[in-house]
Design a protein around this motif. Structure first.
Motif, PDB file in Angstrom:
ATOM      1  N   TYR A   1       0.842  -1.186   0.000  1.00 32.86           N
ATOM      2  CA  TYR A   1       0.000   0.000   0.000  1.00 32.86           C
ATOM      3  C   TYR A   1       0.882   1.244   0.000  1.00 32.86           C
ATOM      4  CZ  TYR A   1       0.815   0.761   5.044  1.00 32.86           C
ATOM      5  OH  TYR A   1       1.384   1.002   6.268  1.00 32.86           O
TER       6      TYR A   1
ATOM      7  N   ASN B   1      -4.475   6.393   2.788  1.00 28.93           N
ATOM      8  CA  ASN B   1      -3.915   5.128   2.313  1.00 28.93           C
ATOM      9  C   ASN B   1      -4.453   4.816   0.929  1.00 28.93           C
ATOM     10  OD1 ASN B   1      -3.208   2.747   5.002  1.00 28.93           O
ATOM     11  ND2 ASN B   1      -2.517   4.846   4.691  1.00 28.93           N
TER      12      ASN B   1
ATOM     13  N   LEU C   1      -8.073   1.302   6.205  1.00 27.91           N
ATOM     14  CA  LEU C   1      -7.566   1.803   7.483  1.00 27.91           C
ATOM     15  C   LEU C   1      -8.415   1.352   8.670  1.00 27.91           C
ATOM     16  CD1 LEU C   1      -6.472   5.419   6.548  1.00 27.91           C
ATOM     17  CD2 LEU C   1      -5.090   3.794   7.825  1.00 27.91           C
TER      18      LEU C   1
ATOM     19  N   SER D   1      -7.029  -2.132   8.981  1.00 31.28           N
ATOM     20  CA  SER D   1      -5.585  -2.232   8.748  1.00 31.28           C
ATOM     21  C   SER D   1      -5.241  -3.497   7.959  1.00 31.28           C
ATOM     22  CB  SER D   1      -4.804  -2.210  10.069  1.00 31.28           C
ATOM     23  OG  SER D   1      -4.975  -0.968  10.696  1.00 31.28           O
TER      24      SER D   1
ATOM     25  N   VAL E   1      -4.211  10.918   7.606  1.00 34.24           N
ATOM     26  CA  VAL E   1      -3.399  10.085   6.734  1.00 34.24           C
ATOM     27  C   VAL E   1      -4.266   9.422   5.662  1.00 34.24           C
ATOM     28  CG1 VAL E   1      -3.560   8.064   8.260  1.00 34.24           C
ATOM     29  CG2 VAL E   1      -1.651   8.271   6.635  1.00 34.24           C
TER      30      VAL E   1
ATOM     31  N   ASN F   1       0.949   5.498   1.344  1.00 37.30           N
ATOM     32  CA  ASN F   1       0.287   6.415   2.275  1.00 37.30           C
ATOM     33  C   ASN F   1       0.890   7.805   2.160  1.00 37.30           C
ATOM     34  OD1 ASN F   1       2.248   6.951   4.729  1.00 37.30           O
ATOM     35  ND2 ASN F   1       2.447   4.776   4.238  1.00 37.30           N
ATOM     36  N   ARG F   2       0.083   8.777   2.542  1.00 36.22           N
ATOM     37  CA  ARG F   2       0.513  10.180   2.536  1.00 36.22           C
ATOM     38  C   ARG F   2      -0.290  10.939   3.581  1.00 36.22           C
ATOM     39  NH1 ARG F   2      -1.391  15.011  -0.616  1.00 36.22           N
ATOM     40  NH2 ARG F   2       0.281  16.538  -0.461  1.00 36.22           N
ATOM     41  N   THR F   3       0.354  11.879   4.257  1.00 36.68           N
ATOM     42  CA  THR F   3      -0.339  12.760   5.187  1.00 36.68           C
ATOM     43  C   THR F   3      -0.182  14.192   4.685  1.00 36.68           C
ATOM     44  OG1 THR F   3       0.143  11.282   7.039  1.00 36.68           O
ATOM     45  CG2 THR F   3      -0.530  13.535   7.565  1.00 36.68           C
TER      46      THR F   3
END
Length: 213
Positions: free
Chosen positions: A28, A159, A164, A167, A157, A30-32
């Motif tokens: 996966y 995904n 999420l 998870s 965050v 992810n970015r915040t």
């Protein structure tokens, strides 16, 4: 992977690469985001090729404060769904997506300022708007309230490829040219076009205004 090779016609633009996601590898992205931006109006565009059917495949997911989840995903019924939780708004296709040999281009365009509820989430597949939309239980699709701020495009965050809330539920598919447009509800002709044979093909998106996020 070269998109658009299912026709001898050519629109002059190819997406040269894709990302392969495998459930067994727990792949996966992810970015915040560093700041929140427009929470009413935005557009997602991506090309997807499924490799496994009958599973929950969450492509985009953001979970505000650990409460619920906002998802763009394939459901285990092989329908496509948009879930906004909270406040529990759901849009599912009645159409199923079971062709693992095909690339699908999907556009999900939000604008909660629209007075007509069904215009607040527009879904397009291969350049054509999906109008047969329901809730997961088969009832009428439910849309965000007018002018509501969604928990998308916040500092939570993001995904791509994982749910999420659990998870888990990692996806099995290829993704290419995933685009997020901050502040505009765009139509699919900003991302693709039909060739002379009526085949939907990608176009160069580099000239679009992407916005803050």
């Amino acid at each position: 992977i070269i998109l658009g090779t299912n026709s001898i016609k050519d629109t002059g633009y190819d997406v040269a690469n894709s990302a392969r996601f495998e459930n067994s590898s727990s792949d996966y992205l992810n970015r915040t985001p560093s700041s929140a931006s427009n929470r009413k109006t935005f557009t997602f565009s991506f090309w997807v090729k499924r490799t496994t059917l009958g599973t929950n495949d969450t492509i985009y997911n953001v979970r505000p404060d650990g409460n619920g989840a906002n998802r763009i995903s394939f459901h285990s019924s092989d329908t496509f769904r948009i879930a906004i939780e909270p406040p529990n708004k759901h849009v599912y296709t009645t159409r199923v997506f079971r062709d693992v040999s095909a690339w699908y281009h999907i556009v999900v365009a939000f604008d909660t300022t629209q007075g007509t509820a069904s215009n607040r989430i527009k879904l397009y597949v291969n350049g054509v708007q999906e109008t047969s939309l329901v809730k997961g239980d088969g009832g009428a699709a439910t849309y965000p309230d007018q002018d509501s701020d969604l928990d998308i495009n916040t500092t939570n965050v993001i995904n791509l490829g994982r749910d999420l809330e659990t998870s888990s539920d990692f996806i099995d598919m290829y993704l290419a040219e995933f685009v997020f447009i901050d502040g505009q509800q765009l139509a699919p002709d900003q991302f693709g076009e039909f060739d002379d044979s009526g085949i939907w093909k990608p176009i160069d998106v580099s000239g679009l205004t992407f916005g803050t996020n």
